[in-house]
Design a protein around this motif. Structure first.
Motif, mmCIF file in Angstrom:
data_model
loop_
_atom_site.group_PDB
_atom_site.id
_atom_site.type_symbol
_atom_site.label_atom_id
_atom_site.label_comp_id
_atom_site.label_asym_id
_atom_site.label_seq_id
_atom_site.Cartn_x
_atom_site.Cartn_y
_atom_site.Cartn_z
ATOM 1 N N PRO A 18 0.814 -1.322 -0.109
ATOM 2 C CA PRO A 18 0.105 -0.006 -0.019
ATOM 3 C C PRO A 18 0.785 1.136 0.049
ATOM 4 O O PRO A 18 1.964 1.304 0.838
ATOM 5 C CB PRO A 18 -0.992 0.085 1.094
ATOM 6 C CG PRO A 18 -0.913 -1.587 1.502
ATOM 7 C CD PRO A 18 0.534 -2.019 1.034
ATOM 8 N N LEU A 19 0.547 2.129 -0.890
ATOM 9 C CA LEU A 19 1.243 3.495 -0.956
ATOM 10 C C LEU A 19 0.532 4.230 0.102
ATOM 11 O O LEU A 19 1.140 5.166 0.669
ATOM 12 C CB LEU A 19 1.068 4.055 -2.327
ATOM 13 C CG LEU A 19 2.064 3.833 -3.283
ATOM 14 C CD1 LEU A 19 1.709 4.334 -4.768
ATOM 15 C CD2 LEU A 19 3.348 3.593 -2.829
ATOM 16 N N GLY A 20 -0.657 4.118 0.559
ATOM 17 C CA GLY A 20 -1.407 4.897 1.587
ATOM 18 C C GLY A 20 -2.527 3.986 2.043
ATOM 19 O O GLY A 20 -2.890 3.085 1.111
ATOM 20 N N THR A 21 -3.032 4.428 3.129
ATOM 21 C CA THR A 21 -3.976 3.700 3.888
ATOM 22 C C THR A 21 -5.143 4.580 4.380
ATOM 23 O O THR A 21 -4.791 5.957 4.413
ATOM 24 C CB THR A 21 -3.672 2.888 5.104
ATOM 25 O OG1 THR A 21 -3.134 3.819 5.983
ATOM 26 C CG2 THR A 21 -2.739 1.757 4.667
ATOM 27 N N ASN A 22 -6.143 4.183 4.619
ATOM 28 C CA ASN A 22 -7.291 4.778 5.387
ATOM 29 C C ASN A 22 -8.042 4.036 6.155
ATOM 30 O O ASN A 22 -7.793 2.557 6.385
ATOM 31 C CB ASN A 22 -8.159 5.751 4.500
ATOM 32 C CG ASN A 22 -8.671 4.819 3.166
ATOM 33 O OD1 ASN A 22 -9.068 3.747 3.379
ATOM 34 N ND2 ASN A 22 -8.858 5.483 2.225
ATOM 35 N N ALA A 23 -9.070 4.322 6.998
ATOM 36 C CA ALA A 23 -9.920 3.553 7.955
ATOM 37 C C ALA A 23 -11.286 3.848 7.842
ATOM 38 O O ALA A 23 -11.511 4.991 7.696
ATOM 39 C CB ALA A 23 -9.124 3.605 9.359
#
Length: 433
Positions: free
Chosen positions: A150-155
């Motif tokens: 992943p280059l970026g995540t969120n929740a």
């Protein structure tokens, strides 16, 4: 969205090429070794996005070349639809770009076709991924193979409009609310907002998205999809979930479906007509922009009665893989590591690729209001990001769209919860085989 079925013969060739790791008599470097600074390599890198994202990647690759001056990166990007059309064609001809951006909804299918290289062997060399947690990497791991980073995540989160709630005199939702307390909150907002113009509601129907169902299954410790990409939940699981909103739905206490359809794709929260929004944390910028206020708060979704701890997962906003057919896998893996972990890259992109997966990356961001809300939320739930987001099967986009279609029919009273579940499983039997 789902990819077209690929030729079995072509896929076998992809796997064979990945295993041989050679072309024209030149053997690929051994996994785990550092990239020799005296050697040179040319790799291709493809992503989806617009001109702004392309300009940021130009800066990021320039920073990469300061560390790896002998790796030439040939760039290519497309809009979303054209991107997957191009990748389909390349996959059939076992000629994917060396470094390729992958969406979570496509990872399962690409993995099942052996199109992506296992990156685990490079962890001791060019791909240390320092600072990236196992929970984050789990979202790119299929059957113990690290296929995507992943280059970026969120929740998953519950956003709320402070301006609306302040005006109505309703207390903000909290991170310890149960679903019963959420229902009481919605009714309280509805009562206070009944005299406003336009009328303010507490929430859209919170069972309206498949993502909410995934959260509910994870919260209860249940699998969503098994290792073969089949549903690990039952029709009764779907019925039980939908019935959590039945009381408010039948009483007309959710944001009106007619208004939702008229506003689509905005919805009540983005129109400034409902108080809360269940969505990924990085969508807070869209919330602020469309609702016309930076005064947005964010807490965890509610819990079932008796639960004390949330089970949350870092959801990959976009991911990077190395193609199984790559002739320069070490150079491609070095690029993946740099883009995922370099604070310079995080500074360039902010949270536009999602929340950077390392603390160093998050600290490097020049925070705007939306970044602050998102990053503060992520920091506040670190102890509850205990699971990896489930690997989504080929055809997931079709299933997600079907959920939305059936939910609209249910809200109009055309079908009930059991018919919803039956129709969903009928769709999945075709999509998932």
């Amino acid at each position: 969205m789902s990819l077209k079925t690929l030729s079995a013969v072509a896929l076998t060739a992809v796997a064979a090429l990945a295993l041989s790791g050679c072309s024209g008599g030149t053997a690929a470097p051994a996994p785990g070794e550092s990239f020799d600074p005296d050697s040179s390599a040319e790799i291709t890198f493809a992503w989806w996005g617009n001109d702004d994202r392309a300009a940021r990647f130009e800066q990021a690759i320039a920073a990469f070349n300061e560390e790896y001056p002998n790796i030439t990166v040939v760039r290519n990007f497309n809009a979303w639809g054209d991107y997957w059309t191009a990748r389909n064609t390349e996959a059939a001809g076992h000629s994917l770009p060396d470094a390729v951006m992958i969406d979570a909804g496509y990872l399962g299918e690409y993995a099942s076709k052996n199109l992506l290289a296992d990156l685990n062997p490079y962890r001791g060399g060019v791909l240390p991924l320092d600072g990236v947690s196992d929970a984050v990497l789990g979202a790119g791991t299929v059957q113990d193979k690290l296929l995507s980073v992943p280059l970026g995540t969120n929740a998953y989160s519950l956003m709320y409009n402070k301006d609306i709630l302040d005006e109505l005199g309703v207390p903000y939702p909290t991170d310890t609310m149960t679903w019963e307390e959420m229902d009481d909150f919605i009714l309280q907002v509805n009562k206070a907002g009944g005299a406003t113009e336009p009328r303010i509601y507490g929430s859209e129907d919170y069972t309206g998205g498949f993502v909410g169902f995934i959260y509910a299954m994870m919260q209860r410790g249940n699998e969503v999809f098994d290792a073969d990409g089949k549903a690990a939940f039952t029709e009764q699981d779907v019925v039980d979930y939908l019935e959590t909103g039945k009381k408010l739905r039948d009483a007309g206490d959710f944001y009106p479906v007619e208004r939702s359809v008229a506003l689509a794709p905005k919805g009540g929260f983005l129109a400034g007509e409902s108080a809360v929004w269940f969505n990924w944390s990085t969508t807070v910028l869209q919330g602020m922009t469309d609702a016309g206020t930076e005064n947005i708060g964010m807490v965890q979704p509610p819990l079932d009665a008796g639960e004390k701890t949330h089970v949350l997962a870092p959801h990959p906003s976009m991911m990077l893989s190395v193609a199984a057919n790559s002739k320069q896998p070490q150079a491609a893996a070095a690029l993946v590591n740099f883009l995922a972990t370099s604070p310079k890259v995080a500074e360039i992109f902010g949270t536009s690729l999602g929340t950077p997966p390392t603390e160093a990356g998050q600290a490097a961001i020049d925070r705007q209001p939306a970044d602050t809300v998102n990053l503060d939320y992520i920091a506040s739930i670190q102890d509850e990001l205990t699971a990896s987001y489930p690997i989504l099967p080929a055809g997931y986009g079709t299933i997600e769209a079907k959920w939305g279609e059936l939910h609209e029919q249910m809200r109009y009273g055309e079908i009930d919860e059991k018919q919803f579940a039956q129709s969903l499983f009928s769709e999945m039997s075709m999509v998932l085989g």
